[in-house]
Design a protein around this motif. Structure first.
Motif, PDB file in Angstrom:
ATOM      1  N   ALA A  51       5.482  12.942   8.424  1.00 50.11           N
ATOM      2  CA  ALA A  51       5.154  12.376   9.742  1.00 50.11           C
ATOM      3  C   ALA A  51       3.938  11.452   9.689  1.00 50.11           C
ATOM      4  O   ALA A  51       3.748  10.624  10.573  1.00 50.11           O
ATOM      5  CB  ALA A  51       4.885  13.511  10.731  1.00 50.11           C
ATOM      6  N   ILE A  52       3.113  11.592   8.669  1.00 49.35           N
ATOM      7  CA  ILE A  52       1.898  10.753   8.585  1.00 49.35           C
ATOM      8  C   ILE A  52       2.081   9.711   7.471  1.00 49.35           C
ATOM      9  O   ILE A  52       2.275   8.534   7.737  1.00 49.35           O
ATOM     10  CB  ILE A  52       0.645  11.631   8.338  1.00 49.35           C
ATOM     11  CG1 ILE A  52       0.502  12.699   9.426  1.00 49.35           C
ATOM     12  CG2 ILE A  52      -0.605  10.767   8.290  1.00 49.35           C
ATOM     13  CD1 ILE A  52      -0.596  13.711   9.189  1.00 49.35           C
ATOM     14  N   GLY A  53       2.044  10.186   6.228  1.00 49.96           N
ATOM     15  CA  GLY A  53       2.205   9.264   5.102  1.00 49.96           C
ATOM     16  C   GLY A  53       3.589   8.621   5.089  1.00 49.96           C
ATOM     17  O   GLY A  53       3.734   7.445   4.759  1.00 49.96           O
ATOM     18  N   ASP A 112       0.840  -1.195   0.000  1.00 50.20           N
ATOM     19  CA  ASP A 112       0.000   0.000   0.000  1.00 50.20           C
ATOM     20  C   ASP A 112       0.882   1.255   0.000  1.00 50.20           C
ATOM     21  O   ASP A 112       1.923   1.289   0.667  1.00 50.20           O
ATOM     22  CB  ASP A 112      -0.891  -0.009   1.249  1.00 50.20           C
ATOM     23  CG  ASP A 112      -2.239   0.636   0.995  1.00 50.20           C
ATOM     24  OD1 ASP A 112      -2.396   1.285  -0.051  1.00 50.20           O
ATOM     25  OD2 ASP A 112      -3.131   0.487   1.845  1.00 50.20           O
ATOM     26  N   TYR A 113       0.438   2.254  -0.724  1.00 49.23           N
ATOM     27  CA  TYR A 113       1.159   3.531  -0.740  1.00 49.23           C
ATOM     28  C   TYR A 113       0.357   4.578  -0.006  1.00 49.23           C
ATOM     29  O   TYR A 113      -0.862   4.632  -0.140  1.00 49.23           O
ATOM     30  CB  TYR A 113       1.363   4.011  -2.181  1.00 49.23           C
ATOM     31  CG  TYR A 113       2.402   3.233  -2.909  1.00 49.23           C
ATOM     32  CD1 TYR A 113       3.746   3.416  -2.606  1.00 49.23           C
ATOM     33  CD2 TYR A 113       2.059   2.310  -3.866  1.00 49.23           C
ATOM     34  CE1 TYR A 113       4.712   2.681  -3.259  1.00 49.23           C
ATOM     35  CE2 TYR A 113       3.023   1.576  -4.518  1.00 49.23           C
ATOM     36  CZ  TYR A 113       4.348   1.760  -4.209  1.00 49.23           C
ATOM     37  OH  TYR A 113       5.302   1.039  -4.830  1.00 49.23           O
ATOM     38  N   PRO A 114       1.031   5.438   0.721  1.00 49.91           N
ATOM     39  CA  PRO A 114       0.280   6.508   1.376  1.00 49.91           C
ATOM     40  C   PRO A 114      -0.200   7.506   0.331  1.00 49.91           C
ATOM     41  O   PRO A 114       0.511   7.794  -0.633  1.00 49.91           O
ATOM     42  CB  PRO A 114       1.331   7.152   2.293  1.00 49.91           C
ATOM     43  CG  PRO A 114       2.643   6.872   1.636  1.00 49.91           C
ATOM     44  CD  PRO A 114       2.487   5.540   0.955  1.00 49.91           C
ATOM     45  N   GLN A 115      -1.413   8.003   0.517  1.00 54.09           N
ATOM     46  CA  GLN A 115      -1.880   9.105  -0.345  1.00 54.09           C
ATOM     47  C   GLN A 115      -1.828  10.402   0.446  1.00 54.09           C
ATOM     48  O   GLN A 115      -2.373  11.409   0.035  1.00 54.09           O
ATOM     49  CB  GLN A 115      -3.303   8.825  -0.850  1.00 54.09           C
ATOM     50  CG  GLN A 115      -3.485   7.503  -1.561  1.00 54.09           C
ATOM     51  CD  GLN A 115      -2.747   7.405  -2.881  1.00 54.09           C
ATOM     52  OE1 GLN A 115      -2.127   8.354  -3.338  1.00 54.09           O
ATOM     53  NE2 GLN A 115      -2.796   6.238  -3.506  1.00 54.09           N
ATOM     54  N   ASN A 116      -1.188  10.313   1.581  1.00 56.63           N
ATOM     55  CA  ASN A 116      -0.929  11.503   2.391  1.00 56.63           C
ATOM     56  C   ASN A 116       0.589  11.711   2.329  1.00 56.63           C
ATOM     57  O   ASN A 116       1.354  10.779   2.568  1.00 56.63           O
ATOM     58  CB  ASN A 116      -1.391  11.237   3.832  1.00 56.63           C
ATOM     59  CG  ASN A 116      -1.036  12.366   4.767  1.00 56.63           C
ATOM     60  OD1 ASN A 116       0.135  12.656   4.998  1.00 56.63           O
ATOM     61  ND2 ASN A 116      -2.050  13.011   5.312  1.00 56.63           N
ATOM     62  N   ALA A 145       5.497   7.913   7.673  1.00 55.68           N
ATOM     63  CA  ALA A 145       5.555   6.855   8.700  1.00 55.68           C
ATOM     64  C   ALA A 145       4.842   5.600   8.204  1.00 55.68           C
ATOM     65  O   ALA A 145       5.313   4.470   8.408  1.00 55.68           O
ATOM     66  CB  ALA A 145       4.905   7.358   9.984  1.00 55.68           C
ATOM     67  N   PHE A 146       3.727   5.795   7.533  1.00 52.43           N
ATOM     68  CA  PHE A 146       2.972   4.649   6.997  1.00 52.43           C
ATOM     69  C   PHE A 146       3.813   3.893   5.962  1.00 52.43           C
ATOM     70  O   PHE A 146       3.876   2.656   5.971  1.00 52.43           O
ATOM     71  CB  PHE A 146       1.681   5.168   6.352  1.00 52.43           C
ATOM     72  CG  PHE A 146       0.847   4.100   5.693  1.00 52.43           C
ATOM     73  CD1 PHE A 146       0.020   3.289   6.447  1.00 52.43           C
ATOM     74  CD2 PHE A 146       0.902   3.907   4.319  1.00 52.43           C
ATOM     75  CE1 PHE A 146      -0.750   2.293   5.841  1.00 52.43           C
ATOM     76  CE2 PHE A 146       0.137   2.918   3.703  1.00 52.43           C
ATOM     77  CZ  PHE A 146      -0.689   2.113   4.465  1.00 52.43           C
ATOM     78  N   GLN A 198       6.411   1.732   7.491  1.00 53.67           N
ATOM     79  CA  GLN A 198       5.816   0.491   8.033  1.00 53.67           C
ATOM     80  C   GLN A 198       5.562  -0.524   6.915  1.00 53.67           C
ATOM     81  O   GLN A 198       5.750  -1.732   7.107  1.00 53.67           O
ATOM     82  CB  GLN A 198       4.504   0.799   8.751  1.00 53.67           C
ATOM     83  CG  GLN A 198       4.701   1.485  10.094  1.00 53.67           C
ATOM     84  CD  GLN A 198       3.443   2.194  10.577  1.00 53.67           C
ATOM     85  OE1 GLN A 198       2.384   2.116   9.956  1.00 53.67           O
ATOM     86  NE2 GLN A 198       3.566   2.913  11.667  1.00 53.67           N
TER      87      GLN A 198
END
Lengths: 433, 387
Positions: free
Chosen positions: B137-139, B129-133, B141-142, B145
């Motif tokens: 600090a948010i996307g 999964d890729y962050p869309q944020n 960090a995701f 992970q």
């Protein structure tokens, strides 16, 4: 020429119609009343949060399906295709864009207001992202709040994923809502709404699970799409929704007491011949014709995946007033199309068994890869795991070019004959179906 | 240095070896090596390399394999790529692979990850999964992970822990790989006749089937060879081809565009190998963070990714300008929602920038190119005559 039969309506249906009329009227007068308008999506929606800021939600896919039911979608889709959209792509998107190009007139004939915020809270569908990128350009200057919902890749919702979503809510979504609405986030108000959400969810589950009875008092797909309407859209978290679901549940209980079958547009289904589990969304352009093929043959849908796109409440999820943001996050991640394929198969298998289904049917939608990609494998798995006959038909959401009545009817009739034959054979073998 | 023609032949063979012989031979040499297949578009290959793995790009069966079983798994209105991949998985092509990564680019690839799970292909099948944020600090960090999950998957197979040293070394190797590829594109931008688009495609696609060290050697030799004059300049227009980032066009299609009088000066065919623009820091104590920062800040653009604040249409126009392009060919796979839903917006950007464009759709196994050649030829002529 025969007069069309009058559609039979129960009190809950009238109630829902009134709720929708008021909703669209509020939307049409939003600019005058000073209410801000948020465009967002059904799966993984943040309705309570939007309402807690006194803003009004608009769901473009609901507009599209309403356009399909009102026979407007064909021309809307063609207008979008004239803009350069390929025939191959999602017809919800094209229908919505076509509707916008034609004045954005909603289902009640009133104009829908332009958005003040585009809330890209999407679950289980990449096309939603593309849809809002298009809307972002069609409504230049309107702020966009993105809420990325992680997929249930491992078949579970992890604490890290919840924290990721809560951070996005706190630092991206809520600040934009505050900015647009001019109001501060109200934790208590949101919590209070979630109490209503959970009450409505309990009642909806009662209604859906009533289909475990043989015969079933409800159709969980064709009628089910009406039952999920308020809770999947603008009313979750409201008193009106609780009132609607209380009324609906009362009606279903009465039907159970009286031993009545499901309601169809032509009255009660007198004889339940086939109980089916259905995977995939319905076709909207020919919804009544589609439904009629089933009830004319005595077939009733006892459980469906489509009625879980806005929340899989029958597997236990409820909105939690104590932790509203965490709960919203779990809700978004839990919706059906955000479940991985093994989870989907597991759920459908459980439905076939628990709802004592005679068969499993897929309505594969050309527009919707989120559902359609992998459905043929799902079908094989269900066949292997449950032993019930499986069927497969194809149509589209709102593009009438892809609804072939004769083909679908032909296939369904063959399928029902197969189910009939199987019942006879099993009866001869002394097996209970 | 090998003879240049031999390098090209070697790459062509490797690029379309659907049995992935080079990768499987590499794995056989040592016991703790793992093969991780990945689908388009991009995965951070560095983390696999650092865990003693070989990331192997699975770009579909193209027109090189007859699809029989795959068609039974997909409806006619779903793109061709996944049916070829399922066909390979059900045959022996993907045997010996330890795991598979399915980057989050569309619903088809996402659901294909579930089909691999149900089929139990490989020891792990992970939807990446890729962050869309895009807030670090948010996307960010995701995203870290997500990478850690892959490293854990590989650790469970070979017991190898990724160290900072190993990861920095892998970053260095892939930095060099990307730099050499961009050097080839830079030279071709100036002298497009020295290396055809088809040859370039073979060289890049071969790279995702072999160890990066070997590919870097090949790329160095290619750069050396095309730094000198080769071929004859033609009176061709210069085009950017876009929309083929996932399902790959058949070679015949690329060849047809070239034969119709178009130099392809940039494209998104093998976009995963060129995803990160510029180098990633390779000397930090937090190499995972370096990879994350690169993804957040240095990614190129594609229809499959949210383009918050940095619209793709504008980036396409910038690319055409920087390549001194005459026009754009929108070349998307049929039923590719991301590319086809973006197309009207991107065409509008081109119109506003005065950049001519045409579009057509393909399947990876399209066999008829006459119409495409005529269309591209007319496009070329119209630009040469009228623009």
């Amino acid at each position: 020429m025969a007069q069309p039969k009058e559609v039979i309506k129960e009190k809950s249906m009238v109630l829902q119609k009134e709720m929708l009329a008021k909703q669209f009227h509020d939307l049409s007068t939003a600019k005058e009343s000073g209410k801000k308008v948020v465009y967002t999506f059904v799966p993984g929606n943040l309705t309570e949060l939007i309402l807690s800021f006194d803003m009004l939600p608009v769901y473009p896919e609901i507009n599209a399906l309403q356009s399909g039911m009102r026979k407007k979608s064909a021309s809307y889709i063609k207008d979008a295709e004239k803009m350069g959209f390929s025939e191959d792509v999602c017809t919800y998107v094209k229908c919505d864009i076509g509707m916008m190009l034609n004045g954005n007139i909603g289902p009640t004939g009133e104009k829908l207001p332009d958005p003040d915020l585009l809330l890209l809270s999407y679950t289980g569908c990449f096309t939603f992202m593309k849809w809002f990128e298009n809307l972002e350009r069609l409504y230049p200057g309107v702020p966009v709040a993105m809420l990325h919902t992680p997929y249930q890749e491992d078949g579970q919702i992890t604490d890290d994923q919840v924290q990721y979503m809560v951070k996005q809510l706190k630092e991206e979504v809520i600040p934009k809502m505050e900015q647009v609405s001019g109001k501060k986030y109200n934790h208590d108000r949101l919590s209070k709404m979630m109490e209503n959400s959970a009450r409505s969810e309990d009642l909806l589950v009662n209604v859906l699970e009533s289909a475990k009875r043989v015969p079933t008092p409800i159709d969980a797909y064709f009628a089910g799409v009406y039952y999920i309407g308020p809770i999947f859209t603008a009313f979750r978290g409201t008193e009106e929704a609780v009132e609607y679901y209380s009324e609906l549940w009362n009606e279903v209980q009465q039907r159970i007491q009286l031993g009545l079958g499901p309601i169809t547009p032509e009255g009660e289904l007198k004889e339940e011949k086939f109980r089916l589990v259905m995977e995939g969304p319905p076709n909207w352009t020919n919804f009544r014709e589609f439904w009629k093929i089933f009830y004319d043959m005595g077939a009733v849908i006892v459980a469906s995946s489509y009625t879980k796109v806005g929340g899989v409440y029958d597997l236990g999820f409820r909105h939690e007033p104590d932790k509203p943001l965490e709960s919203l996050s779990k809700y978004c991640m839990g919706c059906y199309t955000n479940m991985n394929l093994p989870q989907r198969v597991g759920m459908l298998e459980q439905y076939v068994k628990e709802y004592k289904a005679d068969g499993f049917l897929i309505n594969s939608i050309k527009s919707c890869n989120s559902f359609s990609a992998g459905q043929l494998m799902i079908m094989r798995e269900i066949e292997q795991r449950t032993g019930v006959p499986v069927g497969f038909i194809e149509s589209d959401l709102v593009d009438p070019r892809y609804f072939s009545y004769a083909n679908i009817k032909n296939r369904l009739e063959s399928y029902f004959q197969m189910l009939e034959q199987r019942k006879i054979i099993l009866a001869q073998e002394g097996t209970t179906v | 240095m090998k003879h240049f023609d031999d390098i090209l032949s070697y790459c062509e063979k490797a690029a379309f070896d659907l049995n992935f012989t080079l990768a499987k031979n590499w794995k056989k040499e040592k016991q703790d090596r793992v093969l991780v297949g990945y689908l388009p578009i991009y995965v951070p290959r560095e983390i696999i390399h650092a865990a003693n793995g070989l990331p192997v790009g699975i770009m579909g069966a193209g027109d090189r394999k007859q699809i029989i079983k795959g068609d039974a798994y997909y409806q006619s209105y779903i793109c061709h790529l996944p049916r070829g991949i399922i066909e390979m998985a059900l045959d022996t092509n993907l045997n010996d692979f330890d795991g598979f990564l399915f980057p989050a680019i569309c619903d088809c690839i996402r659901n294909l990850s579930g089909m691999f799970k149900l089929s139990r292909k490989g020891k792990f099948q992970r939807y990446f999964d890729y962050p869309q944020n895009f807030d670090p600090a948010i996307g960010g960090a995701f995203y870290s992970q997500e990478m850690e999950k892959v490293m854990d998957d590989i650790y469970r197979i070979n017991g190898i822990k990724v160290t900072n040293e190993k990861l920095n070394y892998a970053i260095k190797l892939y930095n060099r790989n990307r730099k050499l590829i961009e050097e080839i594109y830079r030279i071709r931008q100036e002298f497009p006749w020295r290396l055809s688009a088809v040859e370039t495609y073979h060289i890049l696609r071969a790279g995702i089937t072999m160890p990066v060290e070997e590919h870097n050697e090949i790329l160095s030799q290619v750069v050396e060879a095309i730094s000198e004059e080769r071929g004859e300049p033609m009176d061709n227009i210069r085009v950017v081809v876009t929309g083929s980032f996932c399902e790959q066009p058949p070679i015949g299609l690329i060849k047809s565009i070239e034969m119709a009088g178009c130099y392809i000066v940039d494209d998104d065919f093998m976009q995963g190998s060129r995803w990160i623009l510029g180098d990633i820091q390779d000397d930090t104590n937090e190499p995972l963070k370096a990879l994350t920062d690169a993804y957040i800040n240095q990614s190129t653009f594609a229809s499959a990714y949210y383009d918050v604040g940095n619209p793709k249409g504008k980036r396409l126009v910038e690319l055409v300008r920087s390549r001194n392009g005459d026009g754009v060919i929108f070349c998307a796979a049929s039923f590719c929602d991301p590319a086809l839903l973006d197309r009207p917006m991107m065409q509008k950007e081109c119109d506003e920038a005065g950049i001519p464009h045409i579009n057509f759709q393909f399947h990876e196994n399209t066999g008829q190119f006459k119409v495409i050649k005529e269309q591209a030829g007319t496009f070329s002529d119209s630009i040469k005559l009228w623009v």
